[in-house]
Scaffold this active site. Structure first.
Site, PDB file in Angstrom:
ATOM      1  N   LYS A  22      52.654 103.533  11.415  1.00 14.31           N
ATOM      2  CA  LYS A  22      51.360 102.846  11.306  1.00 14.31           C
ATOM      3  C   LYS A  22      51.364 101.551  12.111  1.00 14.31           C
ATOM      4  O   LYS A  22      50.405 101.239  12.822  1.00 14.31           O
ATOM      5  CB  LYS A  22      51.079 102.538   9.835  1.00 14.31           C
ATOM      6  CG  LYS A  22      49.906 101.591   9.602  1.00 14.31           C
ATOM      7  CD  LYS A  22      49.724 101.290   8.136  1.00 14.31           C
ATOM      8  CE  LYS A  22      50.054  99.868   7.794  1.00 14.31           C
ATOM      9  NZ  LYS A  22      48.903  98.968   7.768  1.00 14.31           N
ATOM     10  N   ASN A  23      52.468 100.777  12.009  1.00 10.37           N
ATOM     11  CA  ASN A  23      52.510  99.456  12.644  1.00 10.37           C
ATOM     12  C   ASN A  23      52.623  99.517  14.164  1.00 10.37           C
ATOM     13  O   ASN A  23      52.533  98.492  14.839  1.00 10.37           O
ATOM     14  CB  ASN A  23      53.654  98.621  12.063  1.00 10.37           C
ATOM     15  CG  ASN A  23      53.353  98.153  10.649  1.00 10.37           C
ATOM     16  OD1 ASN A  23      52.228  98.303  10.173  1.00 10.37           O
ATOM     17  ND2 ASN A  23      54.350  97.603   9.968  1.00 10.37           N
ATOM     18  N   ARG A 102      43.643  93.625   8.413  1.00  9.66           N
ATOM     19  CA  ARG A 102      44.004  92.477   9.248  1.00  9.66           C
ATOM     20  C   ARG A 102      44.212  92.838  10.718  1.00  9.66           C
ATOM     21  O   ARG A 102      43.805  92.105  11.600  1.00  9.66           O
ATOM     22  CB  ARG A 102      45.313  91.866   8.742  1.00  9.66           C
ATOM     23  CG  ARG A 102      45.245  91.265   7.377  1.00  9.66           C
ATOM     24  CD  ARG A 102      46.482  90.449   7.116  1.00  9.66           C
ATOM     25  NE  ARG A 102      46.607  89.393   8.105  1.00  9.66           N
ATOM     26  CZ  ARG A 102      45.929  88.260   8.070  1.00  9.66           C
ATOM     27  NH1 ARG A 102      45.081  88.024   7.118  1.00  9.66           N
ATOM     28  NH2 ARG A 102      46.094  87.352   9.012  1.00  9.66           N
ATOM     29  N   CYS A 126      45.509  92.896   3.435  1.00 11.15           N
ATOM     30  CA  CYS A 126      46.407  92.761   2.275  1.00 11.15           C
ATOM     31  C   CYS A 126      46.318  91.379   1.638  1.00 11.15           C
ATOM     32  O   CYS A 126      46.160  90.382   2.323  1.00 11.15           O
ATOM     33  CB  CYS A 126      47.856  92.972   2.704  1.00 11.15           C
ATOM     34  SG  CYS A 126      48.388  94.654   2.541  1.00 11.15           S
ATOM     35  N   ARG A 131      48.697  84.295   5.615  1.00 11.82           N
ATOM     36  CA  ARG A 131      48.879  84.995   6.894  1.00 11.82           C
ATOM     37  C   ARG A 131      47.816  84.561   7.911  1.00 11.82           C
ATOM     38  O   ARG A 131      46.967  85.341   8.321  1.00 11.82           O
ATOM     39  CB  ARG A 131      48.802  86.515   6.670  1.00 11.82           C
ATOM     40  CG  ARG A 131      49.874  87.017   5.748  1.00 11.82           C
ATOM     41  CD  ARG A 131      49.674  88.461   5.349  1.00 11.82           C
ATOM     42  NE  ARG A 131      50.207  89.390   6.300  1.00 11.82           N
ATOM     43  CZ  ARG A 131      50.114  90.709   6.186  1.00 11.82           C
ATOM     44  NH1 ARG A 131      49.499  91.241   5.158  1.00 11.82           N
ATOM     45  NH2 ARG A 131      50.621  91.500   7.091  1.00 11.82           N
ATOM     46  N   PRO A 132      47.822  83.282   8.311  1.00 14.17           N
ATOM     47  CA  PRO A 132      46.748  82.769   9.158  1.00 14.17           C
ATOM     48  C   PRO A 132      46.799  83.313  10.577  1.00 14.17           C
ATOM     49  O   PRO A 132      47.790  83.898  11.002  1.00 14.17           O
ATOM     50  CB  PRO A 132      47.005  81.252   9.155  1.00 14.17           C
ATOM     51  CG  PRO A 132      48.469  81.134   8.928  1.00 14.17           C
ATOM     52  CD  PRO A 132      48.860  82.286   8.043  1.00 14.17           C
ATOM     53  N   VAL A 133      45.681  83.099  11.304  1.00 19.09           N
ATOM     54  CA  VAL A 133      45.603  83.583  12.688  1.00 19.09           C
ATOM     55  C   VAL A 133      45.759  82.436  13.683  1.00 19.09           C
ATOM     56  O   VAL A 133      45.481  82.598  14.859  1.00 19.09           O
ATOM     57  CB  VAL A 133      44.263  84.322  12.947  1.00 19.09           C
ATOM     58  CG1 VAL A 133      44.190  85.595  12.121  1.00 19.09           C
ATOM     59  CG2 VAL A 133      43.077  83.425  12.645  1.00 19.09           C
ATOM     60  N   LEU A 135      48.330  81.098  15.123  1.00 21.53           N
ATOM     61  CA  LEU A 135      49.246  81.325  16.251  1.00 21.53           C
ATOM     62  C   LEU A 135      48.621  82.274  17.280  1.00 21.53           C
ATOM     63  O   LEU A 135      48.889  82.169  18.477  1.00 21.53           O
ATOM     64  CB  LEU A 135      50.586  81.879  15.751  1.00 21.53           C
ATOM     65  CG  LEU A 135      51.403  80.930  14.865  1.00 21.53           C
ATOM     66  CD1 LEU A 135      52.695  81.591  14.406  1.00 21.53           C
ATOM     67  CD2 LEU A 135      51.714  79.628  15.589  1.00 21.53           C
ATOM     68  N   ASP A 316      58.863  94.602   4.636  1.00 24.84           N
ATOM     69  CA  ASP A 316      58.090  95.762   4.164  1.00 24.84           C
ATOM     70  C   ASP A 316      58.915  96.731   3.313  1.00 24.84           C
ATOM     71  O   ASP A 316      58.380  97.721   2.814  1.00 24.84           O
ATOM     72  CB  ASP A 316      57.471  96.518   5.348  1.00 24.84           C
ATOM     73  CG  ASP A 316      56.218  95.826   5.870  1.00 24.84           C
ATOM     74  OD1 ASP A 316      55.758  94.861   5.235  1.00 24.84           O
ATOM     75  OD2 ASP A 316      55.687  96.262   6.908  1.00 24.84           O
ATOM     76  N   ARG A 408      46.686 103.790   2.770  1.00 25.83           N
ATOM     77  CA  ARG A 408      46.625 103.004   4.004  1.00 25.83           C
ATOM     78  C   ARG A 408      47.900 103.156   4.821  1.00 25.83           C
ATOM     79  O   ARG A 408      47.870 102.965   6.039  1.00 25.83           O
ATOM     80  CB  ARG A 408      46.415 101.521   3.680  1.00 25.83           C
ATOM     81  CG  ARG A 408      45.018 101.186   3.157  1.00 25.83           C
ATOM     82  CD  ARG A 408      44.866  99.697   2.969  1.00 25.83           C
ATOM     83  NE  ARG A 408      45.387  99.000   4.146  1.00 25.83           N
ATOM     84  CZ  ARG A 408      46.040  97.850   4.104  1.00 25.83           C
ATOM     85  NH1 ARG A 408      46.271  97.254   2.949  1.00 25.83           N
ATOM     86  NH2 ARG A 408      46.478  97.275   5.206  1.00 25.83           N
TER      87      ARG A 408
END
Length: 429
Positions: A22-23, A102, A126, A131-133, A135, A316, A408
């Protein structure tokens, strides 16, 4: 809403085919936006997140054709997607689509690189910490983009196109590395990403981009160099096997006992987790078809683990390891260093009788002889499967509620497990 019912106590024996990752599949699908020509992806898993991303890409005008099963195909072989982004009709990714996942925020990179503009909602997904954006935004600004945040949307413009630059990430970020990598492929000049994530999924995306005509070197190391090109062409690429799914089923076998062949698994993608399983008492054998995992009647040994970016122990797999250690002979310690708030499964595992004590980012697990089945609730994607693992080993019946999280990230979970002797079924409605 669907639930999964498990009656624990059966050993697992047989073969579990490992699906595409998936990733890797999600950023590979997004990379299709970088070219007018068709990108063909093989071994794409059938997951709720993949279907959701198809809807998001469709909103931008991307045509996606899914090649169905052919006669003789194995039911677990992934689907083949033909992704054609010839005409991008809309550079806005709306909140109602992006809020569900995300990774869909990453469309900002190819849209900006190819169309020189994008308007993308801040992400949802999730419930693991913030988990900010920031960066991701920093990386795009380094490449010359002008970004503003207005009404919950990131509005990005690069009127003259993106320009190569040196990007120094203050901490390892998988999402930041994906975004910088995709954006830089069409930037003018050379981009250097320092402190890049080294995950196998980054390497898979870089391999695919190179097949499309990008010039990327160093993927899989902390320093990636991208020579920008004017345009990318179509290509065909096979998604690599899912190392998290591999590790999850390996832990299920270690938990229940038995002997299972994980078909198509690649050991080098999760060596640290396999080392931990060996330490815990499982027998891991690498063969031509993947990985064989077995555990005879001997008890489980406790382990001490800290999560870390690749090649360390994956965050994970942290929840799954915690379920496994709840039946070890002695005390184990698991420290979570990647995401804050990633211990939401602890209360649910306690419902099985697990004895877990939290102190900051470290969990101490005092193993007990036997878990007892219980009604439990899935909280996020990876945590939910730890409840399945616990249920497989527990005495009596377990009912896992809110399993849309499982859909998911795990393809046909109950089918794969029941084929190996687990008493597990999906209850609809």
């Amino acid at each position: 809403m669907d639930r999964i019912r498990i009656v624990g106590g059966s050993k697992l024996n047989g073969t579990i085919p490992i699906s595409g990752a998936k990733n890797a599949a999600l950023p590979l699908m997004i990379a299709g936006l970088l070219s007018e020509e068709t990108l063909i992806l093989d071994n794409v898993p059938r997951l709720a997140d993949v279907a959701q991303l198809q809807r998001i890409l469709g909103n931008h005008g991307v045509d996606i054709m899914s090649a169905g099963k052919r006669p003789g195909d194995h039911e677990y072989q992934g689907q083949t997607l033909h992704i054609s982004a010839k005409n991008i009709i809309d550079t806005t990714a709306p909140y109602e689509l992006v809020s569900k996942m995300r990774a869909s925020f990453w469309v900002i990179a190819p849209l900006l690189a190819r169309m020189q503009e994008a308007k993308v909602s801040l992400p949802g997904g999730c419930a693991i910490g913030t988990r900010p954006v920031d960066l991701l935004i920093m990386a795009l600004e380094k490449l010359g983009a002008e970004l503003t945040i207005d009404g919950g949307y990131v509005i990005a413009k690069a009127p003259g196109g993106l320009k190569g630059a040196e990007i120094d990430f203050p901490k390892v970020t998988v999402s930041g590395t994906h975004v910088a990598l995709m954006a830089a492929t069409l930037a003018k000049g050379t981009t250097i990403i320092n402190n890049a994530a080294c995950e196998p999924e980054i390497v898979d995306v870089a391999d695919c981009l190179n097949k499309m005509g990008a010039r990327v070197t160093g993927a899989g190391t902390p320093r990636i160099v991208i020579e920008g090109v004017a345009k990318l062409h179509g290509a065909r690429h096979t998604v690599l096997p899912d190392r998290i799914e591999t590790g999850t089923y390996a832990m299920a076998v270690a938990m229940t006992g038995g002997d299972v062949q994980l078909s198509g698994a690649r050991p080098e993608l999760l060596q640290s987790a396999l080392d931990v399983l060996t330490q815990a008492g499982a027998t891991i054998t690498v063969n031509n078809d993947g990985i064989r995992v077995s555990r005879n009647g001997a008890g489980l040994s406790p382990v001490n683990v800290s999560t870390a970016p690749f090649p360390g122990f994956p965050t994970d797999l942290q929840a799954q390891l915690m379920a496994l250690m709840s039946c070890a002979k002695g005390s184990s310690h698991i420290t979570e260093t990647i995401f804050e708030n990633r211990f939401m499964h602890v209360q649910e595992l306690a419902r099985f009788g697990a004895r877990i004590h939290l102190d900051g980012e470290t969990a101490t697990i005092d193993g007990i002889a036997k878990l007892r089945g219980a009604p439990v609730m899935a909280t996020d994607l990876r945590a939910s499967v730890s409840l399945v693992i616990a249920g497989l080993a527990a005495e009596g019946e377990t009912m896992v509620n809110r399993i849309y999280h499982l859909d998911r990230g795990f393809e046909r979970l109950e089918e794969k497990l029941s084929a190996c002797g687990a008493t597990i079924e999906r209850i609809s409605g």
